[in-house]
Design an enzyme around this catalytic site. Structure first.
Site, short mmCIF file in Angstrom:
data_model
loop_
_atom_site.label_atom_id
_atom_site.label_comp_id
_atom_site.label_asym_id
_atom_site.label_seq_id
_atom_site.Cartn_x
_atom_site.Cartn_y
_atom_site.Cartn_z
N GLY A 1 39.97 46.95 36.34
CA GLY A 1 39.58 45.60 35.97
C GLY A 1 38.77 44.84 36.99
O GLY A 1 38.55 43.64 36.82
N GLY B 1 35.63 45.64 37.77
CA GLY B 1 34.21 45.67 37.40
C GLY B 1 33.46 46.89 37.87
O GLY B 1 32.24 46.82 38.05
N SER C 1 53.00 53.61 54.54
CA SER C 1 52.91 52.25 55.08
C SER C 1 54.22 51.50 54.98
O SER C 1 54.23 50.28 55.05
CB SER C 1 51.81 51.46 54.35
OG SER C 1 52.12 51.33 52.98
N LYS D 1 46.69 44.13 49.66
CA LYS D 1 48.07 43.78 49.99
C LYS D 1 48.23 42.28 50.27
O LYS D 1 49.21 41.64 49.84
CB LYS D 1 48.53 44.60 51.20
CG LYS D 1 48.65 46.09 50.91
CD LYS D 1 49.03 46.87 52.16
CE LYS D 1 49.18 48.35 51.84
NZ LYS D 1 49.51 49.16 53.03
#
Length: 796
Positions: free
Chosen positions: A359, A361, A679, A722
């Site tokens: 979403g 583009g 992470s 994030k």
């Protein structure tokens, strides 16, 4: 029932074995005897010229012993003619059916004990009627081509006994050996006659069908000859009228294309050979269509035909800005390509890989790039593609062979330099039909795609002028050799302010047009769009926002269609009325600070997200329990974090005895969703330290980073995604690894003003920002007696 012509038989008679043949009584037939079977004949001459003919049904492959039929024919030798080189010719007359009692093996032949089977006579009216029907059928069979000796014909007409007629016809109607043996073993003459009648009826039907088939073939051959003659006459008429045969006109058109000089020399040579072959093939042949399709592809491919690039950097800048908001890095890369192309006429197309969550583009950006360059646009989806032939094409030996999607789309576009988008390159499959990712290596490698050879075309085509653009949600699943050939450009998610701008500039006008509201003065308030963004969607891109705006527009369109009073301005209150209760809440703001519960940041293929890591201690035997669908990397991060905390327990004020008599349980909620990634080490360590020190962790502080055993905090990826996820969830402070400080330049100034982003270099720095003020008493610890839990609360 007639009696036997023999008063008595010798107790044993020699057996002559016959393979693939059955002898019937009342028949005279010659038999050539080899030297190896002369012993049988000599023994028969000593036994009143009598011997038994038995059909061999099978031979034992191990012992070589022959298996005889239980019913055979007793024959007498009427003549014998010996040959000088050995062997003889004997004339046998069939006498009676005999039943085999037992056999005795002698060298080099077999002796058998047999009993006579008396002949049965059947001359009743039923048998006579059946005999006449069989004779009539025999005449029909002979008219259809059934061969029958003249003496047999005359004999059949004179016979008045049913059994003899059945036996004679069984020999001359070419029945199979098993059917003849069954007739020989059928003792009732009427039953034998019925078998012959059924067989003769079946044979006549087969001969009639075969005759019809041969007639059809003859008719088709005559029709084909007639068509060829008419076709030649039509050519002569068309020549006289000045008209042309469609096939010949098409071939001449192909030849004209071949001779115009556009094709490379190698391709032209192949095309000329195929055209010469096409002229020799009959147009009604299926091979003609195959050859014609191949020649058509060769002639229609844009070997040296392309569109002219619009080398106007300012115009390209305007086009990109009109179609997409922000994306500065991507737009800058396209302008750089145009600038270099302006200075250098011949330029190989770059291979860009747009990586980002759904979403944002990526696909629509390809259309904008094509529009800014003035090139044609092609898009194919690689998601789930498993067949290598989809890329390289099928070889022409296969039925229904076609070129690969690359060649098909370029041929359809009619230009050799389009913008070619390969969507979802990270979702390519692989199975027994080949590896499409490996096939893409030749397509996307600038050093070798100028001679890309499709299996169907089997001639090289230059793909170096094509500008390839690939898209992916995550780059990690793309095979490294394929990733090495692409220039990766990351598209992070959008902030709320950016989504607001995109909604007003692109999404709302688009949905008004798609829902027929161009003439309706529909407006959205800024608060309404912000409510949709914050309360009804939670994503990195704008696809969900687009759907919610479309839902609002459809409800307005329904009121307009009914003639009711439709909304003109959409406010935040009306959004809730139209879309129902809010779907998302601030996960952080709604919770309180707890011991052992820490907020972490994750990066998924759908963008950034927050995760909560919980830790608990209980009486046990030093076990580490991990739950929450954690992948292998996160499990190793948890073990590393625990080892680090145990090794540095004194620095954090943790009693070492707690590790000896307790189990540690680490849980990441939403266990049905698999989680993995390098992470989470810092977050897990912070959760453990909060648990074991008894100090609550601040819920509105989120962190990310990987921890080593020595306490170093390693950098991570997806910083912007994030941070945006933390902002959406209501987090006010984000702790990042010190080595990710440079990534802060990617963030907008407004985000930096609203949030506190702190680079940290050690776990001590992390705990200083996340733990609430230390309490007076020690945490819940397990001491020498694991069953006793010390409560740190006053008065315990």
């Amino acid at each position: 029932m007639s009696g036997s012509p023999f008063d008595s038989l010798p107790p044993e008679l020699p057996v002559y074995p016959l393979h693939e043949q059955v002898i019937f009584p009342h028949m005279t037939f010659p038999l050539f005897v080899g030297r190896e079977h002369m012993g049988i004949v000599e023994e028969a001459l000593r036994k009143n010229h009598l011997l038994v003919i038995l059909t061999v049904l099978a031979v034992d492959p191990i012992t070589g012993r022959e298996q005889y039929a239980r019913v055979g024919t007793l024959c007498s030798i009427s003549q014998i003619l010996r040959f000088p080189e050995g062997g003889c010719k004997i004339m046998l007359e069939g006498r009676n059916r005999v039943r085999l009692i037992n056999t005795r093996q002698l060298t080099p032949f077999v002796m058998a004990s047999v009993s006579l089977i008396p002949d049965r006579e059947n001359r009743n009216s039923i048998a006579q009627a059946l005999m006449q029907s069989i004779i009539a059928l025999l005449r029909v069979a002979q008219s259809l081509g059934q061969a029958m000796p003249d003496d047999v014909n005359s004999m059949v007409g004179r016979l008045d006994e049913a059994g003899q007629l059945a036996d004679i016809l069984a020999v001359y109607l070419n029945m199979e050996v098993k059917d003849q043996q069954r007739l020989l073993e059928t003792l009732d003459p009427l039953e034998r006659l019925k078998e012959v009648y059924l067989f003769l009826t079946s044979e006549i039907q087969k001969m009639q069908s075969r005759g019809q088939g041969e007639g059809e073939v003859s008719r088709k051959a005559a029709r084909s000859q007639k068509e060829n003659l008419l076709r030649e006459q039509l050519k002569q008429i068309q020549n006289q009228l000045g008209e042309d045969d469609p096939q010949q006109a098409e071939i001449r058109q192909f030849r004209k294309i071949v001779e115009n000089g556009e094709m490379p020399k190698v391709v032209r040579s192949v095309a000329e050979k195929e055209l010469a072959r096409l002229e020799r093939i009959n147009p009604s042949s299926p091979e003609y269509t195959v050859a014609r399709t191949y020649v058509e592809y060769l002639c229609n491919m844009p070997w040296q035909r392309g569109t002219a690039d619009v080398l106007d950097i300012d115009r390209a800048q305007r086009v990109l800005d009109e179609d997409h908001y922000d994306l500065v890095e991507i737009k800058e890369r396209i302008l750089e390509f145009l600038a270099v192309h302006t200075l250098k006429a011949s330029l190989k197309g770059p291979i860009l890989c747009l990586v980002g969550p759904p979403g944002v583009g990526k696909t629509s950006l390809g259309r904008s790039i094509a529009r800014s360059l003035g090139r044609k646009f092609i898009r194919i989806s690689l998601g789930g593609m498993k067949d290598e032939a989809e890329i390289r094409g099928h070889r022409r030996t296969y039925i229904g062979a076609l070129p690969g999607r690359i060649i098909q789309e370029i041929c359809r576009a009619g230009a050799n330099n389009p913008v070619f988008m390969l969507d979802e390159v990270d979702k390519i499959g692989q199975d027994f039909r080949g590896d499409p990712a490996a096939a893409l290596l030749e397509v996307l490698d600038p050093e070798q795609n100028d001679t890309f050879t499709d299996h169907y075309l089997d001639v090289p085509f230059d793909l170096s002028h094509v500008m390839f653009i690939t898209t992916a949600n995550v780059i990690d699943t793309v095979p490294p050799p394929l990733r090495d050939r692409m220039e990766v450009l990351r598209l992070p998610g959008y902030s709320d302010e950016e989504k607001l701008q995109i909604a007003f500039k692109y999404l709302i006008p688009k949905q008004k047009a798609e829902n027929g509201l161009q003439a309706h003065p529909l407006e959205f308030e800024e608060d309404a769009v912000l409510k949709i963004i914050k309360d009804y969607t939670r994503e990195a891109g704008v696809r969900g926002i687009d759907r919610k705006i479309a839902s609002v527009c459809r409800k307005v369109a329904k009121d307009v269609a009914r003639g009711a009073a439709a909304a003109v301005v959409i406010s935040a209150g009306q959004v809730e009325e139209m879309l129902g209760p809010r779907r998302y809440f601030s996960d952080v703001a709604a919770e309180e600070d707890r011991i052992g519960v820490v907020t972490g940041l994750a990066w998924t293929e759908s963008g950034g997200d927050i995760i909560f890591i919980e830790a608990a201690a209980m009486a046990g035997r030093k076990e580490l329990i991990l739950t929450g669908s954690l992948g292998g990397v996160m499990q190793e991060s948890a073990k590393t974090a625990l080892s680090y905390v145990r090794a540095n327990h004194a620095a954090f004020g943790i009693d070492a005895k707690v590790f000896e008599h307790s189990d540690i349980h680490i849980h990441v909620p939403s266990g049905a969703i698999p989680k993995d990634g390098p992470s989470a080490g810092v977050t897990i360590a912070a959760s453990l330290i909060s648990l074991l020190t008894g100090r609550p962790a601040r819920r509105n502080v989120a962190m990310t980073g990987e921890l080593t055993l020595t306490g170093r905090i390693l950098p991570v990826g997806g910083v912007k995604e994030k941070v945006l996820a933390a902002r959406r969830a209501g987090v006010t402070t984000v702790l990042l690894p010190e080595r990710n400080r440079e990534n802060l330049k990617e963030l907008d100034d407004q985000i930096l003003c609203e949030m506190t982003i702190i680079p940290v270099g050690s776990m001590t720095d992390v705990m200083a920002h996340i733990l609430i003020a230390e309490t007076e008493h020690k945490p819940h610890l397990f001491v020498e007696h694991p069953s006793v839990l010390l409560d740190p609360r006053p008065g315990s």
